[in-house]
Motif scaffolding. Structure first.
Motif, PDB file in Angstrom:
ATOM      1  N   ASP A  72       0.958  -1.154   0.101  1.00 52.35           N
ATOM      2  CA  ASP A  72       0.253  -0.033   0.455  1.00 52.35           C
ATOM      3  C   ASP A  72       0.892   1.529   0.162  1.00 52.35           C
ATOM      4  O   ASP A  72       0.388   1.992   0.939  1.00 52.35           O
ATOM      5  CB  ASP A  72      -1.013   0.053   1.666  1.00 52.35           C
ATOM      6  CG  ASP A  72      -1.791  -1.120   1.756  1.00 52.35           C
ATOM      7  OD1 ASP A  72      -2.466  -1.787   0.676  1.00 52.35           O
ATOM      8  OD2 ASP A  72      -2.152  -1.302   2.408  1.00 52.35           O
ATOM      9  N   GLY A  73       1.887   0.955  -0.804  1.00 54.30           N
ATOM     10  CA  GLY A  73       2.796   2.815  -0.455  1.00 54.30           C
ATOM     11  C   GLY A  73       3.723   2.527   0.364  1.00 54.30           C
ATOM     12  O   GLY A  73       4.518   3.888   0.157  1.00 54.30           O
ATOM     13  N   LYS A  74       3.523   2.348   1.058  1.00 49.31           N
ATOM     14  CA  LYS A  74       4.103   1.741   2.427  1.00 49.31           C
ATOM     15  C   LYS A  74       5.829   0.842   2.301  1.00 49.31           C
ATOM     16  O   LYS A  74       5.466   0.034   1.790  1.00 49.31           O
ATOM     17  CB  LYS A  74       3.458   1.386   3.805  1.00 49.31           C
ATOM     18  CG  LYS A  74       3.282   3.048   4.850  1.00 49.31           C
ATOM     19  CD  LYS A  74       2.267   2.510   5.829  1.00 49.31           C
ATOM     20  CE  LYS A  74       3.218   2.416   7.130  1.00 49.31           C
ATOM     21  NZ  LYS A  74       3.580   1.803   8.199  1.00 49.31           N
ATOM     22  N   GLY A  75       6.530   1.086   2.365  1.00 49.14           N
ATOM     23  CA  GLY A  75       7.712   0.321   2.941  1.00 49.14           C
ATOM     24  C   GLY A  75       7.836  -1.147   3.450  1.00 49.14           C
ATOM     25  O   GLY A  75       7.948  -0.844   4.604  1.00 49.14           O
ATOM     26  N   PRO A 134      11.961  -1.901  14.776  1.00 48.97           N
ATOM     27  CA  PRO A 134      11.197  -1.923  13.733  1.00 48.97           C
ATOM     28  C   PRO A 134       9.471  -2.483  13.489  1.00 48.97           C
ATOM     29  O   PRO A 134       9.988  -3.895  14.560  1.00 48.97           O
ATOM     30  CB  PRO A 134      11.514  -2.482  12.034  1.00 48.97           C
ATOM     31  CG  PRO A 134      12.709  -2.583  12.714  1.00 48.97           C
ATOM     32  CD  PRO A 134      12.920  -2.318  13.992  1.00 48.97           C
ATOM     33  N   GLU A 135       8.037  -2.742  13.120  1.00 49.94           N
ATOM     34  CA  GLU A 135       7.043  -3.455  13.599  1.00 49.94           C
ATOM     35  C   GLU A 135       7.256  -4.451  12.354  1.00 49.94           C
ATOM     36  O   GLU A 135       7.173  -4.609  11.188  1.00 49.94           O
ATOM     37  CB  GLU A 135       6.170  -2.552  12.672  1.00 49.94           C
ATOM     38  CG  GLU A 135       4.787  -3.073  13.644  1.00 49.94           C
ATOM     39  CD  GLU A 135       3.436  -2.645  13.112  1.00 49.94           C
ATOM     40  OE1 GLU A 135       1.806  -3.115  12.925  1.00 49.94           O
ATOM     41  OE2 GLU A 135       3.328  -1.364  12.364  1.00 49.94           O
ATOM     42  N   GLY A 150      13.388   3.953   7.514  1.00 46.49           N
ATOM     43  CA  GLY A 150      13.608   4.484   5.877  1.00 46.49           C
ATOM     44  C   GLY A 150      13.004   5.438   5.029  1.00 46.49           C
ATOM     45  O   GLY A 150      11.751   5.286   4.989  1.00 46.49           O
ATOM     46  N   GLU A 151      14.012   5.517   3.987  1.00 46.19           N
ATOM     47  CA  GLU A 151      12.848   6.338   2.911  1.00 46.19           C
ATOM     48  C   GLU A 151      12.973   6.257   1.708  1.00 46.19           C
ATOM     49  O   GLU A 151      14.375   6.303   1.164  1.00 46.19           O
ATOM     50  CB  GLU A 151      12.692   8.326   3.245  1.00 46.19           C
ATOM     51  CG  GLU A 151      12.484   8.990   4.836  1.00 46.19           C
ATOM     52  CD  GLU A 151      12.538   9.927   5.046  1.00 46.19           C
ATOM     53  OE1 GLU A 151      13.341  10.654   3.546  1.00 46.19           O
ATOM     54  OE2 GLU A 151      12.189   9.968   5.987  1.00 46.19           O
ATOM     55  N   GLU A 152      12.355   6.297   0.694  1.00 50.10           N
ATOM     56  CA  GLU A 152      12.373   5.827  -0.888  1.00 50.10           C
ATOM     57  C   GLU A 152      13.019   4.924  -1.063  1.00 50.10           C
ATOM     58  O   GLU A 152      14.670   5.036  -1.337  1.00 50.10           O
ATOM     59  CB  GLU A 152      12.469   7.164  -1.105  1.00 50.10           C
ATOM     60  CG  GLU A 152      11.253   7.799  -1.242  1.00 50.10           C
ATOM     61  CD  GLU A 152      11.843   9.187  -1.906  1.00 50.10           C
ATOM     62  OE1 GLU A 152      12.476   8.999  -2.931  1.00 50.10           O
ATOM     63  OE2 GLU A 152      10.992  10.139  -2.433  1.00 50.10           O
TER      64      GLU A 152
END
Ligand SMILES: Nc1ncnc2c1ncn2[C@@H]1O[C@H](COP(=O)(O)OP(=O)(O)OP(=O)(O)O)[C@@H](O)[C@H]1O
Ligand SMILES: [Mg+2]
Length: 259
Positions: A72-75, A134-135, A150-152
């Protein structure tokens, strides 16, 4: 089926489920990771829709590889313990003495699966105790899916590589994390160092918890002392630190019986 056919079949099946395989060539290069067991686990996790896209390698380590994925667009971080090269002798030492894993059969496969399950469970407990970790989302066989820090697709840097604005505050946060981990989650990380702490916007995130053991593990205190020493050695280059033994007593309290 030979590995190449298997991988092709796998890619096709993923695509049928609507899972995009990014950087497919990069994935194929890592033939040592994508053995039959791993593909099956990945396939099952994809089927449960725990992730919807698998991208490139984020890191390769001694025991496993971490891939970037999305849901869903999440890392999503996809950590895959290698079935072939995993250092499973060391794993046994941590599993022995942990009551949660008393009945694990001592085959390579069982040990690696137990290790994956252990990291999932450790992350769950750490999160319940309020730690920045991290979950964990799901696991299957040798694969663990968790929140991507992190990001992208680029993970937060390890703390050893950043310049901290307020190192004393970060140190306090890490000390608090070790303390809560011990007192509330009743765990000892066991491999804590500047390599397993990520840093972002002034906060420290603990990762890599496969080896973390329960407090009643016979080696819990030596592991805790080693964690404390590593953390103090690193932070003493940046700020005032609490003495190793003082901190051990503060965290482990009356359980402390000497190093
Ligand atoms: N949840 C996550 N989010 C983002 N990046 C992650 C995550 N987990 C791991 N990584 C990345 O992968 C690297 C290795 O992860 P980790 O330390 O858990 O694996 P490892 O195989 O035990 O590595 P090593 O054997 O080198 O300690 C981390 O330094 C980080 O860059
Ligand atoms: Mg690590």
């Amino acid at each position: 089926m030979d590995p190449e056919t298997l991988r092709r079949d796998f890619d096709r099946r993923l695509e049928e489920m609507g899972i995009r395989v990014k950087d497919a060539d990069q994935l194929k290069v890592r033939g040592d990771v994508f053995d039959e067991v791993t593909l099956l686990a990945l396939y099952k996790l994809a089927h449960k829709k725990i992730f919807s896209e698998i991208g490139g390698v984020v890191a390769t380590g001694k025991e496993g590889n971490v891939f970037y994925g999305e849901r869903d667009g999440k890392g999503v971080a996809i950590k895959i313990y290698m079935m072939r090269t995993a250092n499973f002798k060391a794993m046994t030492e941590y599993l022995d003495g942990d009551p949660r894993f008393r009945n694990v059969r001592r085959t390579r496969k069982e040990i690696i699966f137990a290790w994956t399950r252990k990291e999932f469970s450790n992350l769950k407990r750490a999160r319940s105790a309020g730690l920045r970790v991290p979950e964990p989302y799901a696991f299957d066989r040798n694969i663990l899916l968790m929140e991507f820090l992190g990001e992208e697709g680029v993970p937060y840097p390890q703390i050893r590589l950043v310049e901290m604005e307020d190192p004393a505050a970060v140190y306090a946060e890490v000390v608090d994390a070790m303390d809560r981990l011990y007192k509330e989650a009743k765990l000892v990380h066991g491999d804590l160092s500047e390599f397993n702490i990520l840093f972002s916007e002034g906060h420290a995130y603990l990762i890599d918890m496969g080896q973390a053991v329960t407090r009643d593990h016979p080696r819990a205190l030596p592991f805790l002392l080693r964690d404390i020493r590593n953390v103090n050695r690193f932070f003493s280059q940046h700020c005032e630190t609490i003495g190793d033994e003082v901190l051990l007593r503060r965290i482990a309290g009356e359980r402390f019986e000497g190093p």
